[in-house]
Structure formats: structure tokens, C-alpha cells
Motif scaffolding. Sequence first.
Motif, PDB file in Angstrom:
ATOM      1  N   MET A 137       0.826  -1.204   0.000  1.00  0.00           N
ATOM      2  CA  MET A 137       0.000   0.000   0.000  1.00  0.00           C
ATOM      3  C   MET A 137       0.867   1.264   0.000  1.00  0.00           C
ATOM      4  O   MET A 137       0.577   2.236  -0.708  1.00  0.00           O
ATOM      5  CB  MET A 137      -0.924  -0.004   1.215  1.00  0.00           C
ATOM      6  CG  MET A 137      -1.997  -1.083   1.167  1.00  0.00           C
ATOM      7  SD  MET A 137      -2.974  -1.153   2.690  1.00  0.00           S
ATOM      8  CE  MET A 137      -3.733   0.469   2.670  1.00  0.00           C
ATOM      9  N   VAL A 138       1.946   1.226   0.793  1.00  0.00           N
ATOM     10  CA  VAL A 138       2.821   2.392   0.861  1.00  0.00           C
ATOM     11  C   VAL A 138       3.467   2.664  -0.494  1.00  0.00           C
ATOM     12  O   VAL A 138       3.599   3.816  -0.919  1.00  0.00           O
ATOM     13  CB  VAL A 138       3.889   2.202   1.956  1.00  0.00           C
ATOM     14  CG1 VAL A 138       4.983   3.269   1.853  1.00  0.00           C
ATOM     15  CG2 VAL A 138       3.242   2.257   3.332  1.00  0.00           C
ATOM     16  N   SER A 154       3.768   6.123  -5.311  1.00  0.00           N
ATOM     17  CA  SER A 154       3.747   6.246  -6.772  1.00  0.00           C
ATOM     18  C   SER A 154       2.624   7.151  -7.264  1.00  0.00           C
ATOM     19  O   SER A 154       2.554   7.457  -8.457  1.00  0.00           O
ATOM     20  CB  SER A 154       3.592   4.863  -7.393  1.00  0.00           C
ATOM     21  OG  SER A 154       2.323   4.309  -7.089  1.00  0.00           O
ATOM     22  N   GLY A 155       1.720   7.563  -6.348  1.00  0.00           N
ATOM     23  CA  GLY A 155       0.646   8.477  -6.741  1.00  0.00           C
ATOM     24  C   GLY A 155      -0.580   7.796  -7.306  1.00  0.00           C
ATOM     25  O   GLY A 155      -1.449   8.466  -7.876  1.00  0.00           O
ATOM     26  N   ARG A 156      -0.689   6.468  -7.145  1.00  0.00           N
ATOM     27  CA  ARG A 156      -1.828   5.750  -7.732  1.00  0.00           C
ATOM     28  C   ARG A 156      -2.953   5.491  -6.741  1.00  0.00           C
ATOM     29  O   ARG A 156      -4.021   5.045  -7.144  1.00  0.00           O
ATOM     30  CB  ARG A 156      -1.353   4.415  -8.321  1.00  0.00           C
ATOM     31  CG  ARG A 156      -0.294   4.538  -9.397  1.00  0.00           C
ATOM     32  CD  ARG A 156      -0.093   3.225 -10.144  1.00  0.00           C
ATOM     33  NE  ARG A 156       0.235   2.127  -9.251  1.00  0.00           N
ATOM     34  CZ  ARG A 156       1.470   1.804  -8.903  1.00  0.00           C
ATOM     35  NH1 ARG A 156       2.499   2.509  -9.368  1.00  0.00           N
ATOM     36  NH2 ARG A 156       1.702   0.781  -8.101  1.00  0.00           N
ATOM     37  N   ALA A 157      -2.732   5.725  -5.459  1.00  0.00           N
ATOM     38  CA  ALA A 157      -3.752   5.434  -4.456  1.00  0.00           C
ATOM     39  C   ALA A 157      -4.824   6.520  -4.424  1.00  0.00           C
ATOM     40  O   ALA A 157      -4.640   7.636  -4.926  1.00  0.00           O
ATOM     41  CB  ALA A 157      -3.099   5.302  -3.081  1.00  0.00           C
ATOM     42  N   ALA A 158      -5.941   6.192  -3.789  1.00  0.00           N
ATOM     43  CA  ALA A 158      -7.059   7.140  -3.717  1.00  0.00           C
ATOM     44  C   ALA A 158      -6.652   8.434  -3.015  1.00  0.00           C
ATOM     45  O   ALA A 158      -7.045   9.533  -3.441  1.00  0.00           O
ATOM     46  CB  ALA A 158      -8.238   6.484  -2.991  1.00  0.00           C
ATOM     47  N   VAL A 159      -5.856   8.319  -1.954  1.00  0.00           N
ATOM     48  CA  VAL A 159      -5.454   9.524  -1.246  1.00  0.00           C
ATOM     49  C   VAL A 159      -4.612  10.428  -2.139  1.00  0.00           C
ATOM     50  O   VAL A 159      -4.677  11.661  -2.047  1.00  0.00           O
ATOM     51  CB  VAL A 159      -4.683   9.164   0.050  1.00  0.00           C
ATOM     52  CG1 VAL A 159      -3.344   8.497  -0.260  1.00  0.00           C
ATOM     53  CG2 VAL A 159      -4.460  10.393   0.915  1.00  0.00           C
ATOM     54  N   ALA A 160      -3.818   9.848  -3.035  1.00  0.00           N
ATOM     55  CA  ALA A 160      -3.025  10.648  -3.966  1.00  0.00           C
ATOM     56  C   ALA A 160      -3.920  11.378  -4.964  1.00  0.00           C
ATOM     57  O   ALA A 160      -3.681  12.544  -5.295  1.00  0.00           O
ATOM     58  CB  ALA A 160      -2.028   9.750  -4.705  1.00  0.00           C
ATOM     59  N   VAL A 209       8.452   8.187  -0.953  1.00  0.00           N
ATOM     60  CA  VAL A 209       8.335   7.831   0.455  1.00  0.00           C
ATOM     61  C   VAL A 209       9.540   8.378   1.220  1.00  0.00           C
ATOM     62  O   VAL A 209      10.689   8.091   0.877  1.00  0.00           O
ATOM     63  CB  VAL A 209       8.256   6.299   0.645  1.00  0.00           C
ATOM     64  CG1 VAL A 209       8.179   5.949   2.131  1.00  0.00           C
ATOM     65  CG2 VAL A 209       7.050   5.746  -0.101  1.00  0.00           C
ATOM     66  N   SER A 210       9.284   9.186   2.234  1.00  0.00           N
ATOM     67  CA  SER A 210      10.353   9.657   3.101  1.00  0.00           C
ATOM     68  C   SER A 210      10.368   8.793   4.360  1.00  0.00           C
ATOM     69  O   SER A 210       9.458   8.006   4.604  1.00  0.00           O
ATOM     70  CB  SER A 210      10.165  11.134   3.462  1.00  0.00           C
ATOM     71  OG  SER A 210       8.907  11.351   4.062  1.00  0.00           O
TER      72      SER A 210
END
Length: 333
Positions: A55-56, A61-67, A96-97
Motif C-alpha cells: 500500500m505504501v 507512486s501516486g496511484r492510491a485514492a489519497v493521492a 516515500v520519506s
Amino acid sequence: GSLGRLEQLAVQLAAAQGCCPPSAERPRVIVFAADHGVARAEAVTPYPPEVTGAMVRTFGSGRAAVAVLARQAGASLEVVDVGVVGLGPVEAVEGVSVVRTPRRARYADLARVHTAEWLEALGRPEGLASAFGVHPSEVNVDEAMNMVRLATGGTIEAAREALASGGPTLNLQGGFHHAFPGKGGGLCAVNDIAVALAVLRAEGFAGRAVVIDLDAHPPDGTAACLASDGRAWIGSISGSDWGGMVGVSERCIPGADDGAYGSALAALLAEMPRPDLAFVIAGGDVLAGDRLGKLGLSLAGARRRDLAVAEALAGLSSVWLPGGGYAAHAWQV
């Protein structure tokens, strides 16, 4: 009340800006991700901890719903790994930091800056008490030195990472600018900036180092510790005049409000040489009403300060440190 914590944050932001509705010039969504023991209990979740790592990666990568939602709102997205199982080498995960736990600074590294007599004194309650301004009976030597060495180790590791990445890093505890080679003071037992720079010098770093000290008090200890480093430049804006310091470009502006401070900062940044590595002490004691600072910035003004410095250091290696802060709302800086 229907928006819960979000509504409380909006009220807080409106109060800080003095307007309603508040504006958010640079909105950011920060997702902190980690695993814990209950994730392995089948009665809690059917998904193994490795799912979190996947998930992280999707977040980064910017593909998740939050992105997607962040982009829709014009907000940047930052994903912070605070302990994800199965993520793999975090440096290879795009977007990811990482929050790391520092290692304690070695006494051999402290000795690159501080005298043997002072380091020996730090092993006694009386020595630490003189640095922290308390009675020796109040000092737990082991606990205090563990904190000091962890904070200094954090600055060392943040400096190494800044050089490796070519960008900003943050140590959540540091900026001990009142520690001299042979003594401490002002709540500073050792000078973490000077120690970190000395370690890097020993490892081969020969570039220009810059210290931008924006704590409300002058960097007297740092000036003494770096006096012999011809490739170090120190700039300071403070509210207290402790007399001239050799090797420091200092601006003392007691009681300065946002406007006066902003003008002084612009002049300081214009004078600053281009650094190969910068240390920034973004002190919280610049706020109006701070019981030890003598400046008059608003919270919004302090944040504009930090944005101005960040813009001046864009694309450069930098280490950010919190310095002091003695008002109830200093943590918000």
C-alpha cells in the motif's frame, strides 16, 4: 462540530491568520505508515503486514485514492515510513520519506570539538547542571547524556543524508548553539552542529558549510566552535545583543515584528554564500510573548520565515533543527 478534528484545525488556522475562512497556500497531505503487532492477529485483520508495504508503494507512486484526492485539492502528498514491515529498501521507494531513530554520537566524535575536561565534566551532575541551569540534585546523568548523544547523533546522520540526497533533512531535536568547546550553557551541553560538521570534515567533506541561526539568541557557542573552520559561514538574526562575535554576520533586532524580521532575513539570505551544506536553526522562541526570546513574530510570520529560507536553499543540502522555544505555542512553528 460535524467535521471533528478537521474543524478544530480550521479554527486554529483562522486564528493564526486572523481571517475567516483561512487560506492554505501550500496544502499538504502527510500519511504516516507503520505496522504493529496486532496486524499478525487473524482475529484483527485477515491481511498480513506485507500488505502495508504494498500500500505504501502505491501511495508513493501516486496511484492510491489519497493521492488522487490530494491532486484534486491541489495538495502535495508525502508518505512517511515510521516502521513498515516488508517495504524493502526505503531509499528505492519513490515518494516515500523516512523517519529514523538516530544512533548516539560517539564520545570520539564529541571530542573532535569539545575538550577532554568538558567531556569528563559531563559525566558528573555538576557539569550537566551548569549547562542546563539546574541544581545538580535534579540531574540524572545517564538519562541526560543519552538524550544529548541521541540528539547529536541525529544531527550527524541528518547531515550525512543531506549530502547524499542533495536536499533537506530534519532532526527533531538539536540546535545546541550555546555549547562552547570547553563549556556548556543555555540548555546546551554539546554543540551538535559543530560536531556534525567536524565528523563530515573527517570523512572528507571540504565544501562550504553555512549555519543560518534563526533562534532568538545569538550563536555564541557555534561561533567559538567553528572559529578555525575557514570554510564555514554563520549568519544570525536574534533579539539579544551579547556583544560582537567573530566570524558571525549578525543582525540584532529586539522586538521585531513580522515585517522588520522579514526585511532582515532577506538581507541575510542575500549575503549568504552559496553552501554545499547548510544547517538551519528554525527557533520557535521568535514568537511574540516567548518568555526567553525578545522578538515579536506571529505564528504566520515564523512560518513565512521558514518558507523564505527553504526557497533560498531549494536544491541544496540542508539540515533543519528546532532550536529553542519557550511559549505554549512554540511547538506550532
